[in-house]
Scaffold this active site. Structure first.
Site, PDB file in Angstrom:
ATOM      1  N   ARG A   1       0.801  -1.229   0.000  1.00  0.00           N
ATOM      2  CA  ARG A   1       0.000   0.000   0.000  1.00  0.00           C
ATOM      3  C   ARG A   1       0.832   1.276   0.000  1.00  0.00           C
ATOM      4  NH1 ARG A   1      -3.827  -0.354   4.798  1.00  0.00           N
ATOM      5  NH2 ARG A   1      -2.573  -2.119   5.467  1.00  0.00           N
TER       6      ARG A   1
ATOM      7  N   GLY B   1       4.934 -15.116   6.337  1.00  0.00           N
ATOM      8  CA  GLY B   1       4.260 -14.747   7.584  1.00  0.00           C
ATOM      9  C   GLY B   1       5.236 -14.384   8.690  1.00  0.00           C
TER      10      GLY B   1
ATOM     11  N   SER C   1      30.988  48.982  -3.979  1.00  0.00           N
ATOM     12  CA  SER C   1      29.928  48.171  -4.589  1.00  0.00           C
ATOM     13  C   SER C   1      30.306  47.689  -5.980  1.00  0.00           C
ATOM     14  CB  SER C   1      28.653  49.007  -4.702  1.00  0.00           C
ATOM     15  OG  SER C   1      28.204  49.332  -3.411  1.00  0.00           O
TER      16      SER C   1
HETATM   17  C1  UD1 Z   1       0.516  -8.559  12.470  1.00  0.00           C
HETATM   18  C2  UD1 Z   1      -0.028  -9.474  13.560  1.00  0.00           C
HETATM   19  C3  UD1 Z   1      -1.319  -8.873  14.114  1.00  0.00           C
HETATM   20  C4  UD1 Z   1      -1.057  -7.483  14.654  1.00  0.00           C
HETATM   21  C5  UD1 Z   1      -0.418  -6.619  13.583  1.00  0.00           C
HETATM   22  C6  UD1 Z   1       0.035  -5.329  14.179  1.00  0.00           C
HETATM   23  C7  UD1 Z   1       0.591 -11.727  12.889  1.00  0.00           C
HETATM   24  C8  UD1 Z   1       0.151 -12.979  12.274  1.00  0.00           C
HETATM   25  N1  UD1 Z   1      -0.303 -10.764  12.969  1.00  0.00           N
HETATM   26  O1  UD1 Z   1      -0.445  -8.546  11.437  1.00  0.00           O
HETATM   27  O2  UD1 Z   1      -1.824  -9.699  15.155  1.00  0.00           O
HETATM   28  O3  UD1 Z   1      -2.267  -6.917  15.103  1.00  0.00           O
HETATM   29  O4  UD1 Z   1       0.750  -7.258  13.015  1.00  0.00           O
HETATM   30  O5  UD1 Z   1       0.465  -4.460  13.153  1.00  0.00           O
HETATM   31  O6  UD1 Z   1       1.713 -11.619  13.318  1.00  0.00           O
HETATM   32  N2  UD1 Z   1       6.870  -9.486   8.113  1.00  0.00           N
HETATM   33  C9  UD1 Z   1       7.992 -10.156   7.729  1.00  0.00           C
HETATM   34  N3  UD1 Z   1       7.862 -11.316   7.018  1.00  0.00           N
HETATM   35  C10 UD1 Z   1       6.656 -11.831   6.695  1.00  0.00           C
HETATM   36  C11 UD1 Z   1       5.511 -11.137   7.096  1.00  0.00           C
HETATM   37  C12 UD1 Z   1       5.633  -9.970   7.814  1.00  0.00           C
HETATM   38  O7  UD1 Z   1       9.109  -9.718   7.994  1.00  0.00           O
HETATM   39  O8  UD1 Z   1       6.628 -12.875   6.061  1.00  0.00           O
HETATM   40  C13 UD1 Z   1       7.011  -8.246   8.879  1.00  0.00           C
HETATM   41  C14 UD1 Z   1       6.479  -7.034   8.136  1.00  0.00           C
HETATM   42  O9  UD1 Z   1       7.490  -6.401   7.403  1.00  0.00           O
HETATM   43  C15 UD1 Z   1       5.985  -6.152   9.285  1.00  0.00           C
HETATM   44  C16 UD1 Z   1       5.598  -7.148  10.373  1.00  0.00           C
HETATM   45  O10 UD1 Z   1       6.258  -8.364  10.063  1.00  0.00           O
HETATM   46  O11 UD1 Z   1       6.997  -5.324   9.780  1.00  0.00           O
HETATM   47  C17 UD1 Z   1       4.103  -7.350  10.485  1.00  0.00           C
HETATM   48  O12 UD1 Z   1       3.651  -7.885   9.262  1.00  0.00           O
HETATM   49  P1  UD1 Z   1       2.244  -7.528   8.640  1.00  0.00           P
HETATM   50  O13 UD1 Z   1       2.096  -8.209   7.356  1.00  0.00           O
HETATM   51  O14 UD1 Z   1       2.034  -6.057   8.668  1.00  0.00           O
HETATM   52  O15 UD1 Z   1       1.306  -8.237   9.709  1.00  0.00           O
HETATM   53  P2  UD1 Z   1      -0.206  -7.942   9.942  1.00  0.00           P
HETATM   54  O16 UD1 Z   1      -1.000  -8.770   9.025  1.00  0.00           O
HETATM   55  O17 UD1 Z   1      -0.466  -6.499   9.971  1.00  0.00           O
END
Ligand code: UD1
Ligand code: MG
Length: 457
Positions: free
Chosen positions: A16, A79, A405
């Protein structure tokens, strides 16, 4: 807490943001998001810091360029649980691990200190918050009777009644290392997003009879994440407003705390006044009684006491002495030093030059690669011709010189002590002390000359 490891998750795509740049390298207050999280992490003095990166590839470690960080690549983003799993070989087997998110940049040391204090070798600690609109966050499931935390359920997997829960998972948590080694490899991806959720580890802990405690942020805004440019702009303002409030508390008079930007560190003495729309970058020191007019930009500058910077001035990598006047509309470029009581006025550009005590260049000048003594007056429109197309040359103007100047001083050149330069001169050779030097063609008046006129038809 003896053994603290910190892992920062920063591999996500950040779709986004609508940007080709990795999300965590987007800039808040002059520093990448990840840089802010790293500053907080370092302030906690952990034994090690791991950063999980992936999207954007090597650009992230290259931009941060800190050899003390353990960089762990997550090749595919499966994840948050999968992300943390990548760091397992580097984590200690005892102590605890604090998990931070690379896109939650406003988190503060106090909040994390309180969270860490709740964790032990057998105790999990979650940073949670109560939100009126918990949209998008994982929800904290508590035992109805005892109120203890049971699990975290992701919004996309939540039942209708679970969606009503207002306590959310900020994503920041402290996990005992021994249990991380045990639980992380057991995570599964049987959920609506087919991801390995780190949050599932909470249910595993509860099932193993371990405690999960919650802690809350000191300020609600600390937990806000950046998912879009709109979020980034909002966090920038929150951050700036907080900085301005701190300065006000220290006694700095900021005319409007919603119209100041500090992208680095601003250190102020007593009775400092800052008018609207000023930007401070890098490290800026303002001494006692310094006044900064509206719309000024200062980057890596020291301004000594009693000096006034008038509106619309741009000053970078320079040192400004005591009781100086700069501006309005001055441009002070790198390598410049103004000694005490110097005046640099409107539309004057100074680069890599020393301006001696009490010397003045008040109007429309370029001073480059010059060394100017004390009590020198540089007349309007004076130019140091420092560049011959290939090389830069120095201009030396000794004490008590008066430059008329519209003079050009063709460098290399030395204007000796007490010299006076007649207005409109092009000076190409060194001048003798205490004499008038000028180079002009003689003024003539042409008799009989008529100004051209258009014929009226
Ligand atoms: C996650 C949490 C959610 C919480 C939210 C807060 C999980 C499953 N869910 O959701 O409970 O309310 O954050 O913002 O943890 N990232 C990686 N590798 C990956 C996926 C993510 O490094 O494979 C990092 C992202 O860069 C980010 C963070 O982990 O900094 C959170 O990832 P994001 O995809 O934003 O998780 P949410 O779905 O928002
Ligand atoms: Mg998120």
């Amino acid at each position: 807490m003896t053994n603290l490891n910190i892992v920062i998750l920063a591999a996500g795509v950040g779709k986004r943001m609508q940007s080709s740049q990795p999300k965590v390298l987007h800039v808040l207050a002059g520093k990448p998001l990840l840089g802010h999280v790293l500053d907080v992490a370092r302030a906690l003095s952990p034994k090690k810091i791991c950063v999980v990166y992936g999207h954007g590839g090597e650009r992230v470690p290259r931009a941060i360029n800190d050899s003390e960080i353990i960089w762990v690549k997550q090749e595919v983003q499966l994840g948050t649980g999968h992300a943390l799993l990548q760091t397992l070989p580097y984590l200690d087997t005892e102590g605890v691990t604090l998990v931070l998110l690379g896109d939650v940049p406003l988190i503060k040391v106090d909040t994390l200190g309180r969270l860490i204090a709740k964790a032990t070798e057998n105790n999990f600690a979650l940073l949670t918050a109560e939100l009126d609109a918990p949209l998008g966050y994982g929800r904290i499931i508590r035992n109805e009777a005892t109120g203890t935390i049971q699990a975290i359920v992701e919004e996309k997997d939540a039942s209708k009644s679970q969606l009503e829960i207002q306590e959310i998972n900020t994503g920041i948590m402290v996990l005992p290392n021994s249990y991380l080694h045990e639980f992380l490899p057991k995570l599964q991806n049987k959920n609506s997003q087919s991801e390995y959720y780190l949050t599932d580890i909470i249910e595993m802990a509860v099932e193993a009879g371990l405690r999960v405690d919650a802690s809350y942020p000191v300020h609600g805004w600390e937990i806000l994440g950046v998912n879009s440019k709109a979020n980034l702009a909002k966090l920038e303002r929150i951050n700036q407003r907080e900085y301005a409030n701190e300065l006000l508390e220290q006694g700095v008079m900021i005319t409007d705390p919603s119209r100041i930007d500090v992208r680095g560190q601003l250190v102020c003495g007593r009775n400092v006044e800052i008018d609207i729309n000023c930007i401070f970058e890098g490290t800026v020191h303002l001494g006692d009684d310094v006044k900064i007019g509206a719309h000024c930009i200062l980057r890596n500058v020291v301004v000594s006491s009693g000096t006034t910077i008038f509106p619309f001035s741009l000053i970078e990598n320079a040192e400004i002495g005591k009781n100086c006047h700069v501006g309005p509309y001055s441009r002070i470029r790198p390598g410049t030093r103004l000694y005490d009581e110097a005046h640099i006025g409107n539309f004057v550009e100074v680069k890599n030059s020393n301006i001696g005590m009490g010397s003045k260049a008040n109007h429309l000048s370029y001073i480059g690669d010059a060394i100017i003594g004390t009590k020198v007056n540089i007349g309007a429109g004076t130019i140091t011709c420092n560049y011959d197309g290939a090389f830069k040359h120095q201009t030396i103007i000794e004490d008590d010189v008066f430059v008329g100047s519209d003079t050009q001083l063709v460098a290399p050149i030395r204007v000796a002590r007490g010299s006076t330069i007649g207005a409109g001169s092009t000076i190409t050779r060194d001048t003798p002390e205490d004499q008038l030097t000028l180079s002009r063609s003689k003024q003539v008046s042409v008799t009989g000359w008529k100004r051209p006129k258009k014929n009226k038809t």
